[in-house]
Structures are given as C-alpha cells and as structure tokens.
Design a protein around this motif. Structure first.
Motif, PDB file in Angstrom:
ATOM      1  N   ARG A   1     -16.250  -2.165   2.261  1.00 29.82           N
ATOM      2  CA  ARG A   1     -16.549  -0.968   1.460  1.00 29.82           C
ATOM      3  C   ARG A   1     -15.579   0.136   1.900  1.00 29.82           C
ATOM      4  NH1 ARG A   1     -22.066  -0.987  -0.718  1.00 29.82           N
ATOM      5  NH2 ARG A   1     -23.209  -2.836   0.001  1.00 29.82           N
ATOM      6  N   VAL A   2     -14.658   0.501   1.026  1.00 26.32           N
ATOM      7  CA  VAL A   2     -13.602   1.461   1.363  1.00 26.32           C
ATOM      8  C   VAL A   2     -13.996   2.836   0.844  1.00 26.32           C
ATOM      9  CG1 VAL A   2     -11.136   1.960   1.214  1.00 26.32           C
ATOM     10  CG2 VAL A   2     -11.945  -0.416   1.101  1.00 26.32           C
ATOM     11  N   LEU A   3     -13.858   3.854   1.701  1.00 18.85           N
ATOM     12  CA  LEU A   3     -14.257   5.198   1.300  1.00 18.85           C
ATOM     13  C   LEU A   3     -13.311   6.235   1.891  1.00 18.85           C
ATOM     14  CD1 LEU A   3     -16.383   6.879  -0.217  1.00 18.85           C
ATOM     15  CD2 LEU A   3     -17.644   7.080   1.935  1.00 18.85           C
ATOM     16  N   MET A   4     -12.760   7.050   1.009  1.00 16.91           N
ATOM     17  CA  MET A   4     -11.972   8.217   1.401  1.00 16.91           C
ATOM     18  C   MET A   4     -12.871   9.429   1.237  1.00 16.91           C
ATOM     19  SD  MET A   4      -8.388   9.401  -0.331  1.00 16.91           S
ATOM     20  CE  MET A   4      -7.346  10.660   0.391  1.00 16.91           C
ATOM     21  N   GLN A   5     -13.002  10.244   2.302  1.00 20.51           N
ATOM     22  CA  GLN A   5     -13.915  11.385   2.254  1.00 20.51           C
ATOM     23  C   GLN A   5     -13.220  12.675   2.643  1.00 20.51           C
ATOM     24  OE1 GLN A   5     -18.408  10.944   2.647  1.00 20.51           O
ATOM     25  NE2 GLN A   5     -17.665  10.060   4.542  1.00 20.51           N
TER      26      GLN A   5
ATOM     27  N   PRO B   1      -2.938  11.876  -8.573  1.00 27.01           N
ATOM     28  CA  PRO B   1      -4.041  11.742  -7.611  1.00 27.01           C
ATOM     29  C   PRO B   1      -5.134  10.768  -8.010  1.00 27.01           C
ATOM     30  CG  PRO B   1      -3.436  14.050  -7.899  1.00 27.01           C
ATOM     31  CD  PRO B   1      -2.691  13.278  -8.933  1.00 27.01           C
ATOM     32  N   GLU B   2      -5.268  10.478  -9.295  1.00 22.19           N
ATOM     33  CA  GLU B   2      -6.310   9.531  -9.713  1.00 22.19           C
ATOM     34  C   GLU B   2      -6.012   8.116  -9.215  1.00 22.19           C
ATOM     35  OE1 GLU B   2      -3.357   9.965 -13.174  1.00 22.19           O
ATOM     36  OE2 GLU B   2      -4.334  11.261 -11.689  1.00 22.19           O
ATOM     37  N   HIS B   3      -4.812   7.871  -8.727  1.00 22.32           N
ATOM     38  CA  HIS B   3      -4.447   6.530  -8.254  1.00 22.32           C
ATOM     39  C   HIS B   3      -4.931   6.236  -6.841  1.00 22.32           C
ATOM     40  CE1 HIS B   3      -0.925   5.934 -11.313  1.00 22.32           C
ATOM     41  NE2 HIS B   3      -2.111   5.974 -11.880  1.00 22.32           N
ATOM     42  N   TRP B   4      -5.624   7.173  -6.210  1.00 29.90           N
ATOM     43  CA  TRP B   4      -6.165   6.882  -4.877  1.00 29.90           C
ATOM     44  C   TRP B   4      -7.155   5.726  -4.917  1.00 29.90           C
ATOM     45  CZ3 TRP B   4      -4.291   8.022  -0.335  1.00 29.90           C
ATOM     46  CH2 TRP B   4      -3.486   9.141  -0.181  1.00 29.90           C
ATOM     47  N   VAL B   5      -7.821   5.546  -6.031  1.00 31.53           N
ATOM     48  CA  VAL B   5      -8.746   4.414  -6.129  1.00 31.53           C
ATOM     49  C   VAL B   5      -7.978   3.100  -6.049  1.00 31.53           C
ATOM     50  CG1 VAL B   5      -8.750   4.299  -8.663  1.00 31.53           C
ATOM     51  CG2 VAL B   5     -10.740   3.495  -7.379  1.00 31.53           C
ATOM     52  N   GLU B   6      -6.735   3.085  -6.545  1.00 31.08           N
ATOM     53  CA  GLU B   6      -5.910   1.884  -6.429  1.00 31.08           C
ATOM     54  C   GLU B   6      -5.525   1.638  -4.977  1.00 31.08           C
ATOM     55  OE1 GLU B   6      -5.548  -0.070  -8.896  1.00 31.08           O
ATOM     56  OE2 GLU B   6      -6.509   1.328 -10.303  1.00 31.08           O
ATOM     57  N   VAL B   7      -5.310   2.717  -4.222  1.00 28.07           N
ATOM     58  CA  VAL B   7      -5.053   2.579  -2.789  1.00 28.07           C
ATOM     59  C   VAL B   7      -6.262   1.932  -2.113  1.00 28.07           C
ATOM     60  CG1 VAL B   7      -4.582   3.814  -0.632  1.00 28.07           C
ATOM     61  CG2 VAL B   7      -3.477   4.556  -2.765  1.00 28.07           C
ATOM     62  N   CYS B   8      -7.459   2.386  -2.490  1.00 24.54           N
ATOM     63  CA  CYS B   8      -8.681   1.823  -1.907  1.00 24.54           C
ATOM     64  C   CYS B   8      -8.830   0.343  -2.269  1.00 24.54           C
ATOM     65  CB  CYS B   8      -9.900   2.613  -2.388  1.00 24.54           C
ATOM     66  SG  CYS B   8      -9.976   4.315  -1.762  1.00 24.54           S
ATOM     67  N   ARG B   9      -8.487  -0.017  -3.504  1.00 21.30           N
ATOM     68  CA  ARG B   9      -8.564  -1.430  -3.892  1.00 21.30           C
ATOM     69  C   ARG B   9      -7.551  -2.263  -3.106  1.00 21.30           C
ATOM     70  NH1 ARG B   9      -9.042   0.571  -9.504  1.00 21.30           N
ATOM     71  NH2 ARG B   9     -11.231   0.384 -10.114  1.00 21.30           N
TER      72      ARG B   9
ATOM     73  N   LEU C   1       0.827  -1.209   0.000  1.00 20.72           N
ATOM     74  CA  LEU C   1       0.000   0.000   0.000  1.00 20.72           C
ATOM     75  C   LEU C   1       0.865   1.265   0.000  1.00 20.72           C
ATOM     76  CD1 LEU C   1      -2.725  -1.168   2.523  1.00 20.72           C
ATOM     77  CD2 LEU C   1      -3.139  -0.495   0.149  1.00 20.72           C
ATOM     78  N   GLY C   2       2.023   1.207   0.646  1.00 22.47           N
ATOM     79  CA  GLY C   2       2.918   2.365   0.639  1.00 22.47           C
ATOM     80  C   GLY C   2       3.340   2.733  -0.766  1.00 22.47           C
ATOM     81  N   GLU C   3       3.606   1.740  -1.600  1.00 23.88           N
ATOM     82  CA  GLU C   3       3.964   2.005  -2.991  1.00 23.88           C
ATOM     83  C   GLU C   3       2.800   2.639  -3.743  1.00 23.88           C
ATOM     84  OE1 GLU C   3       5.228  -1.679  -4.607  1.00 23.88           O
ATOM     85  OE2 GLU C   3       7.080  -1.781  -3.409  1.00 23.88           O
ATOM     86  N   LEU C   4       1.582   2.173  -3.480  1.00 24.64           N
ATOM     87  CA  LEU C   4       0.400   2.747  -4.143  1.00 24.64           C
ATOM     88  C   LEU C   4       0.173   4.190  -3.707  1.00 24.64           C
ATOM     89  CD1 LEU C   4      -2.030  -0.317  -3.868  1.00 24.64           C
ATOM     90  CD2 LEU C   4      -0.849   0.498  -5.918  1.00 24.64           C
ATOM     91  N   ILE C   5       0.404   4.473  -2.427  1.00 27.08           N
ATOM     92  CA  ILE C   5       0.229   5.840  -1.924  1.00 27.08           C
ATOM     93  C   ILE C   5       1.265   6.771  -2.540  1.00 27.08           C
ATOM     94  CG2 ILE C   5       0.358   7.284   0.146  1.00 27.08           C
ATOM     95  CD1 ILE C   5      -0.766   4.825   1.692  1.00 27.08           C
ATOM     96  N   ASP C   6       2.509   6.286  -2.699  1.00 25.39           N
ATOM     97  CA  ASP C   6       3.544   7.100  -3.353  1.00 25.39           C
ATOM     98  C   ASP C   6       3.124   7.448  -4.780  1.00 25.39           C
ATOM     99  OD1 ASP C   6       5.171   7.093  -1.140  1.00 25.39           O
ATOM    100  OD2 ASP C   6       6.367   5.368  -1.788  1.00 25.39           O
ATOM    101  N   ALA C   7       2.514   6.489  -5.464  1.00 19.15           N
ATOM    102  CA  ALA C   7       2.041   6.753  -6.830  1.00 19.15           C
ATOM    103  C   ALA C   7       0.907   7.766  -6.819  1.00 19.15           C
ATOM    104  CB  ALA C   7       1.592   5.448  -7.491  1.00 19.15           C
ATOM    105  N   ALA C   8       0.002   7.660  -5.828  1.00 19.75           N
ATOM    106  CA  ALA C   8      -1.129   8.586  -5.733  1.00 19.75           C
ATOM    107  C   ALA C   8      -0.676  10.005  -5.402  1.00 19.75           C
ATOM    108  CB  ALA C   8      -2.118   8.093  -4.682  1.00 19.75           C
ATOM    109  N   ALA C   9       0.475  10.140  -4.738  1.00 22.82           N
ATOM    110  CA  ALA C   9       0.982  11.476  -4.419  1.00 22.82           C
ATOM    111  C   ALA C   9       1.289  12.267  -5.682  1.00 22.82           C
ATOM    112  CB  ALA C   9       2.238  11.367  -3.546  1.00 22.82           C
TER     113      ALA C   9
END
Length: 388
Positions: free
Chosen positions: A45-49, A27-35, A16-24
C-alpha cells in the motif's frame, strides 16, 4: 544507507525516475509514481502524505492500494491521532527508514491508531518510508505499507530505491509549487478574476499562493511590492512589511483577535496602498489523493486585497500649483520632499526616472525662486503643511 543496489533496483530507479520527471511538470502523475513503486513490491500500500502545522491532520496526497479504505472515517478521527506525525517531524530528510526501527512495535501496538485503524486493514502492519522535504511548517513523506512477515525483505528492496530517488522527488515537488500556483486559483477562478483591486492569497509565511492580474501588474513594477525568492511577498517599506508579516501569520494561525478585517497602509510616491487582510478557511479533505495540491494548501490562508488611492490629488497639491504656477509633476515632486531622501530615492518612490525627477525639481526651483531642496521644502511646509 549501505544497501547494495541490485540490477533490478537500478532498472526500477531508472523507470521511476522517468515517472517522477513527468510528475514534476504534471502533478497528477504522482499516482503513476505510486503505481511504479507498487510494481516493485506487489500488494504493498503506497502512500504519499503531506503534513502542515496549521492543519489538524496529515493529508494523503497520492497513493495506490487503498481502495478499501474509508477516508471519511480517517479524517473524522484517526488522522488527528496519527502517532507517526511527531516521529516523521524528528527524522532526518532524504534518509529511508523502517517503521519498526523508528517507532518500536511495542509502542505502536498500544495506540488506538494501530489497533482500530491499521491492524484491521491487514497486510499493513509494517512500512518503509522516506521524508522527501521539510521546511518550517510542512513536510512530505512517501511510505509503503506491507505485511509484518515480509518486513525485512521488503525494506531491503525499497530502501535503495527510496534513497536514490528522494532528491529527484524533492526537486519535483519544488517544480509542482510553481506549476500549481500558475495554473489554479485557491479561491476559484471567477472570484479572483472578478476582483478589480489587486488581490493575493498568502500562507502563514507570506508566501504567494495565488494572485490576480491586477496584483501581477502591481508586482511587476517592483517598487511598492514584489515577489521574492521562495514566492515570498516583499513590500517596499520595512515597517509595513513587518506589520503585514505578523498579521498574515496571526490570521493563518487563527490567533485570538486576528480574525476580521485588518488594514495596513503604505505610501508609495503619489499613491497610498491600503492592505485588507482576511482569513479564508480551506476544506483540505477536498484535496485528498489529488496530488501535491494539498501540500501547498494550508488549512487557513490569507486573502490580501490592495486598494490604491492617489494622495497628491488633493487640496495641498492644488495649493502649491496655484501659488507657484507649478505643473502637476513639479508639485508632486515638491510634496515628495516631505518624506526626505535623495533625488534618486524620490524618483524611485514616485515611479519615474532619475533624470525626469531632476528636470522637474530644477523647474520647481526656478518657479519658486529657490536653489536648494531645504529652501523648497520650507515653502512646501508653509503652503501645504507637514505630512499628516
């Protein structure tokens, strides 16, 4: 807080740390963090608000597992009565929480939000979450909803992962703010590009959300205005800064009497800058589940358009030039004496170097047969009069 990090949790944290680095960066990669989080708890059910005090509802930024949800219904009614908003506001940042511990079930089950929105979903009655960031007006959270019957085990699996990754997620959101500001226009690329005058888009805290090329050029000089730490707009005049700050805050909060065109003037050497402040209402629903763009987009923003006018190309400048045979720069620096200050301060206001200002002032002394600033100022006041 004291949960032991298992080998599987360590692997999940690394992935997940690698996915968050990509989302930084994207930003559209936050959905990959949620997955990735859903992989830890299949069926969750994962939700970032995002929450903004000026908006009427919480904004879903990214998520997975919500395909069966009608968000139009959510925005039309349930978002405004979400009992979690005040709870999240009071919770500490970067500390994982179990829903039943911070909002007791006996209270939640009496709310319309739970009975008519959460309960009919099925498998979403309990949740684990963490508040990633909070400032004066907004915050961001990440939650995983799951079935009540597996609440304890689910939280045990998620808590150490949330706890380990929250600081990285906060830094990623800080990066997103800069990335989104530099790569999009809140008012549309064509509108901002076609504005000839310098124009900026500000939130209620005078943070710059967007600006056109003319405003970038003006701010690059650093003298009349600049963009300081935290993306905040800073003017070179304290009184004008105070007026603009109060007005932008009032416009963004849509306070009575603030709606409409407002003017603020700032003199900068030979120029007068006039600031027009106009409210622009955003439709935040357009940003639902589109990543953190919704977090950095208040419900109402302020469009600030700056008009630049030369104030020294006037009758008083011409009168000084004709009476004493001064050059344009010599006449400008003589007129600048009316605003007071040292030669260095006058040079800064005029946007010229100290030595250049000193040379022009010395030449003005010679042509007017004066030797001190107060003597030259007396001639200026006699010829052009005091500042109007």
């Amino acid at each position: 807080m004291g949960s032991r990090v298992s080998d599987s949790s360590e692997r999940a944290i690394a992935r997940l740390g690698e996915l968050i680095d990509a989302a930084a960066i994207a930003p559209e990669h936050w959905v990959e963090v949620c997955r990735g989080i859903q992989d830890v708890l299949p069926g969750g059910r994962v939700l970032m608000q995002g929450y903004d005090s000026s908006a009427p509802y919480a904004m879903p930024l990214a998520g997975v597992g919500w395909d069966d949800i009608n968000f139009d219904v959510y925005f039309a009614h349930y978002a405004a009565i979400n009992p979690w908003i005040p709870v999240w506001t009071d919770l500490p940042t970067l500390r994982s929480a179990l829903s039943d511990e911070v909002l007791p079930r006996r209270i939640l089950e009496r709310t319309e939000f739970f009975n008519d929105w959460i309960k009919p979903m099925g498998g979403a009655g309990s949740a684990s979450g963490i508040k990633i960031v909070q400032d004066r007006s907004r915050m961001a959270t990440l939650c995983v909803h799951y079935d009540d019957r597996r609440a304890e085990k689910s939280h045990e699996a998620l808590a150490p992962i949330f706890q380990a990754l929250a600081p990285k997620m906060r830094r990623a959101l800080d990066c997103n703010r800069a990335v989104l500001r530099n790569n999009r226009s809140l008012l549309g690329d064509s509108l901002m590009r076609n504005l000839i005058d310098p124009a900026l888009v500000l939130d209620g805290d005078c943070r710059v959300l967007d600006l056109n090329a003319a405003a970038q050029e003006l701010s690059a000089s650093g003298r009349p205005l600049r963009i300081a730490a935290g993306d905040r707009l800073v003017l070179g005049d304290a009184e004008a800064q105070s007026r603009l700050t109060l007005l932008v805050a009032a416009v963004c909060a849509r306070r009575p009497g603030s709606i409409g065109r407002h003017e603020i003037s700032l003199r900068q050497g030979p120029e007068k800058l006039s600031f027009s402040v106009l409210p622009v209402t955003q439709n935040l629903r357009d940003y639902a589940l589109q990543g953190p763009i919704g977090l950095f987009t208040p419900g109402t923003i302020a469009l600030v358009v700056i008009r630049r006018e030369l104030t020294d190309a006037s009758a008083e400048l011409e009168a000084l030039r004709q009476r004493f045979d001064l050059s344009p720069q010599e006449a400008r620096i003589a007129l600048a004496l009316r605003d007071g200050g040292t030669v260095a301060e006058i040079a800064e206001r005029m946007g010229i170097g100290y030595e250049t200002a000193r040379v022009h002032l010395k030449s003005a002394f010679a042509k007017t047969d004066t030797h001190r600033q107060r003597e030259l100022l007396a001639l200026v006041l006699d010829t052009a009069g005091p500042r109007g």
